[in-house]
Write a protein that holds these residues in place. Sequence first.
Motif, PDB file in Angstrom:
ATOM      1  N   ASN A 224      31.991 -33.760  -6.754  1.00  0.00           N
ATOM      2  CA  ASN A 224      32.955 -34.778  -6.310  1.00  0.00           C
ATOM      3  C   ASN A 224      32.646 -35.255  -4.899  1.00  0.00           C
ATOM      4  O   ASN A 224      33.545 -35.575  -4.116  1.00  0.00           O
ATOM      5  N   ILE A 225      31.355 -35.295  -4.578  1.00  0.00           N
ATOM      6  CA  ILE A 225      30.896 -35.786  -3.281  1.00  0.00           C
ATOM      7  C   ILE A 225      30.369 -37.196  -3.469  1.00  0.00           C
ATOM      8  O   ILE A 225      29.596 -37.473  -4.392  1.00  0.00           O
ATOM      9  N   SER A 226      30.787 -38.108  -2.592  1.00  0.00           N
ATOM     10  CA  SER A 226      30.408 -39.510  -2.707  1.00  0.00           C
ATOM     11  C   SER A 226      29.228 -39.824  -1.790  1.00  0.00           C
ATOM     12  O   SER A 226      29.160 -39.342  -0.661  1.00  0.00           O
ATOM     13  N   ALA A 227      28.300 -40.632  -2.289  1.00  0.00           N
ATOM     14  CA  ALA A 227      27.151 -41.090  -1.508  1.00  0.00           C
ATOM     15  C   ALA A 227      27.043 -42.601  -1.669  1.00  0.00           C
ATOM     16  O   ALA A 227      27.402 -43.149  -2.716  1.00  0.00           O
ATOM     17  N   TYR A 228      26.522 -43.267  -0.641  1.00  0.00           N
ATOM     18  CA  TYR A 228      26.502 -44.729  -0.624  1.00  0.00           C
ATOM     19  C   TYR A 228      25.115 -45.254  -0.292  1.00  0.00           C
ATOM     20  O   TYR A 228      24.330 -44.596   0.413  1.00  0.00           O
ATOM     21  N   GLY A 229      24.829 -46.451  -0.783  1.00  0.00           N
ATOM     22  CA  GLY A 229      23.601 -47.148  -0.447  1.00  0.00           C
ATOM     23  C   GLY A 229      23.777 -48.020   0.776  1.00  0.00           C
ATOM     24  O   GLY A 229      24.803 -47.971   1.471  1.00  0.00           O
ATOM     25  N   ASN A 230      22.750 -48.835   1.065  1.00  0.00           N
ATOM     26  CA  ASN A 230      22.816 -49.754   2.194  1.00  0.00           C
ATOM     27  C   ASN A 230      23.909 -50.797   1.986  1.00  0.00           C
ATOM     28  O   ASN A 230      24.310 -51.083   0.859  1.00  0.00           O
ATOM     29  N   GLU A 231      24.378 -51.351   3.068  1.00  0.00           N
ATOM     30  CA  GLU A 231      25.442 -52.350   2.997  1.00  0.00           C
ATOM     31  C   GLU A 231      24.859 -53.764   2.946  1.00  0.00           C
ATOM     32  O   GLU A 231      23.911 -54.085   3.662  1.00  0.00           O
ATOM     33  N   VAL A 232      25.424 -54.591   2.083  1.00  0.00           N
ATOM     34  CA  VAL A 232      25.036 -55.989   1.956  1.00  0.00           C
ATOM     35  C   VAL A 232      26.303 -56.831   2.109  1.00  0.00           C
ATOM     36  O   VAL A 232      27.367 -56.444   1.615  1.00  0.00           O
ATOM     37  N   SER A 233      26.205 -57.960   2.792  1.00  0.00           N
ATOM     38  CA  SER A 233      27.366 -58.836   2.934  1.00  0.00           C
ATOM     39  C   SER A 233      27.054 -60.224   2.387  1.00  0.00           C
ATOM     40  O   SER A 233      25.887 -60.632   2.322  1.00  0.00           O
ATOM     41  N   PHE A 234      28.067 -60.934   1.980  1.00  0.00           N
ATOM     42  CA  PHE A 234      27.915 -62.305   1.495  1.00  0.00           C
ATOM     43  C   PHE A 234      29.229 -63.043   1.703  1.00  0.00           C
ATOM     44  O   PHE A 234      30.283 -62.419   1.898  1.00  0.00           O
ATOM     45  N   THR A 235      29.168 -64.361   1.657  1.00  0.00           N
ATOM     46  CA  THR A 235      30.360 -65.189   1.827  1.00  0.00           C
ATOM     47  C   THR A 235      30.563 -66.059   0.602  1.00  0.00           C
ATOM     48  O   THR A 235      29.630 -66.739   0.155  1.00  0.00           O
ATOM     49  N   THR A 236      31.739 -65.982   0.041  1.00  0.00           N
ATOM     50  CA  THR A 236      32.044 -66.823  -1.115  1.00  0.00           C
ATOM     51  C   THR A 236      32.150 -68.282  -0.671  1.00  0.00           C
ATOM     52  O   THR A 236      32.405 -68.583   0.496  1.00  0.00           O
ATOM     53  N   LEU A 237      31.939 -69.172  -1.614  1.00  0.00           N
ATOM     54  CA  LEU A 237      31.953 -70.598  -1.312  1.00  0.00           C
ATOM     55  C   LEU A 237      33.358 -71.091  -1.008  1.00  0.00           C
ATOM     56  O   LEU A 237      34.353 -70.555  -1.497  1.00  0.00           O
TER      57      LEU A 237
END
Length: 584
Positions: A407-420
Amino acid sequence: MKKITLFSTLCFLLFTLIVNAQIPPNAFNYSAVARNAAGQPIATTTIGIQITILKTSPTGASQYSENHFVNTDAFGLFNLVIGAGAVQSGSMATIDWSNDNYYLKVGMDASGGTNFLTMGTTQLLSVPYALHSKTAESLVGGSTGFSGNYNDLTNIPILAPVATSGSYNDLLNNPITVSSISAGGDTLYLSNGQIFVAGSNTGGTGALVLPTITTNAVTGITSNSATFGGAISNANGNQIMERGIVYSTTPNPTIGSNKIVIGNGIGTFDTITSMYFYYPHFLQPSTQYYVRAYAVTENNISAYGNELSFLTLALTPPTITTNSMTGITSNSATFGGAISNANGNQIMERGIVYSTSPNPTLVSNKIVIGNGIGTFDTISALNPSYPHLLNSNNTYYVRAYAVTENNISAYGNEVSFTTLSVGQSGPGGGIVFFNKGNSTGGWQYLETAQSDQSTGIDIEWGCTGTSIPGTQLAVGSGETNTSLIVAGCNEASFAAKICNDLVSGGQTDWFLPSRDELNMMYKNLYTNNQGNLYTNSIYWSSSEFSNDSAWTLGFGFYGGGQMGTGGGPTGKGGPRYVRAVRAF
C-alpha cells in the motif's frame, strides 16, 4: 476447540491411605494445570479429562478408563480422584499392581466435551502400588522394623513419578517434596534431584527430549518478502504434528506471533512469504525481523530452533513515466503513463492523478487504469471512473502512479497542460477546437474557419463511383485526406477542393476535416455554447466510406455527439455543408 500447548501435570498424586478397620480405597489424587496455546492458564472453565491405566508399556492394553468433568480455578489448576470418575471400561479393583508395569495416560478436552486430546503417558512408579501393600504380610526390600497399621502412612505425600528404594520408614523420615516449579508450569524439580516434565517421552522420569530443530539462513530478502526455512533432523521420540516458521519484529517469536505452517514430520522445509497461501500480509520494507523454525509434538508441546534475524531491504519504487498529454480540448485530454520496471514490487493498482496544483497525489483526482507493468492511457472525459469533465482554460498537473502490495504509492514525472478556451482565436482568424498537447508532425492545434464554406445546396463530396484509396478517420489525417481527394477527383467543384482553395486570415493551408476531426469540432465548440457558429445541418468529412459514400456528421437538430449518432455515411453526390479547418 482451544489448542492446548501445555498440560502442566503437577501430578501430586497425593495418595492417602486412610485405614482404620477398613479396606483402603482404590483411588488416588491427581492435580494439574491446563494451559492454552499461548501458555496462559485456562482459568475458571469446565474441562473434560479422561484417565486411562495401561499395562506393560505406554502403548499397552487399557486396564481401566474413566472420565471426569472438572472446573479449573483462577490459575488453571484442577483436582480429581483417579478411581472416582465415570467408568468407561475395566475396574480399578481388579488391577493386580504386583505383576507388571503400569502407565497413566491423560487426555483432555478444553471445551468440556469428550473429544479428548492425549496430553501424555507416564509410568506409575510408586503410589498406586501402595494399594498392593494391603495384601503384603511383610515389606520387600528390607524393612527397618516398620510395623503398625495403615494409619501410620496417613497423609504422607509420595510424589510420582519417583523411583524409590528402601523401606517406608525412609519416606517417613525423608519425604520427597517439590523443590520448585518452572515458570512455564510444565516442569517439577524434586527434593531428591529428579526432574519431571509434563508429557515426557522418557516414561515420566528425567527431562523431556525435544526435537532437534535448526532454523535455516534467510534468503531471497527483498523489501517485502523473504524465503524462510528450517529442518527437523531428529524427532527424539516425538511425533511432529506441525512444523513451520514463526517470526516477529521482536526477539524470541513463538507460535503466538506470526506463524507459517509448513507440513509435519521430520525433514527440511522452506517457503517464500509473499507467495505463501496462508501468509496474512507482506513484510514491511527496512524492518528488522526475528525468525525461528518450530515444531509441535503429539503432546501439544512447542519446540523451537535457533533464532535468526534479518533486515528487509529499503523499498525501491517502480520505474514510472508520465506520458505527454494528447487530445487536449476545452474539457478533456488523453492521460497516459508507463511502468517499465516493478523493481521487485507487485503493482496492485496503477493510473493517473491530476489537479490544478503541482505534485498531485492519490488524494487528488484519480483515474485507475488497471494493474501490473506496461503502458496505459485513457481519455479523461470518456473514462467511466472519471468523476467529471475538465474545465476550460485551466492548467492541470498530471502524474502517473502505482500502488504496491504494501500500500505504498509511487509517482512518475509531472506533466502540465492547459485546456483550451472556448472561442479562442487561431492565427488563421478561426477558432481553436483541438490541442493534441505537443507539437509533432509540424502541428499541435486545429482551428476551424469562422463560417461555412458553402450553403450546402450544390456542394457534393465528389468522385461518385470512384474510390479514393488511403483516406483515414483519425484526428490528424484530414490534411492528407484532402490532398488525396483533390488529386483523385475531376469535378470542377467539390467539398475538399473548396477547402483546399480557401484563403482566409492570410492562411492558405485549409482542408476538409477527417471524420474524427469533425467530431472534435462538434464536441468542443458546438456543445460549448458555440452552436451559433454552425448551421443545423449535415457536414462533410474527408473520410471516404465506399466508392459511392463518405462520412458525415449532423449538427443541431440532426443529432451530433460521437460519430454515428446523428451522422454516418452519405452518398457522395448529395449536397452537404462544408467547414474548412487548418493545423498549426
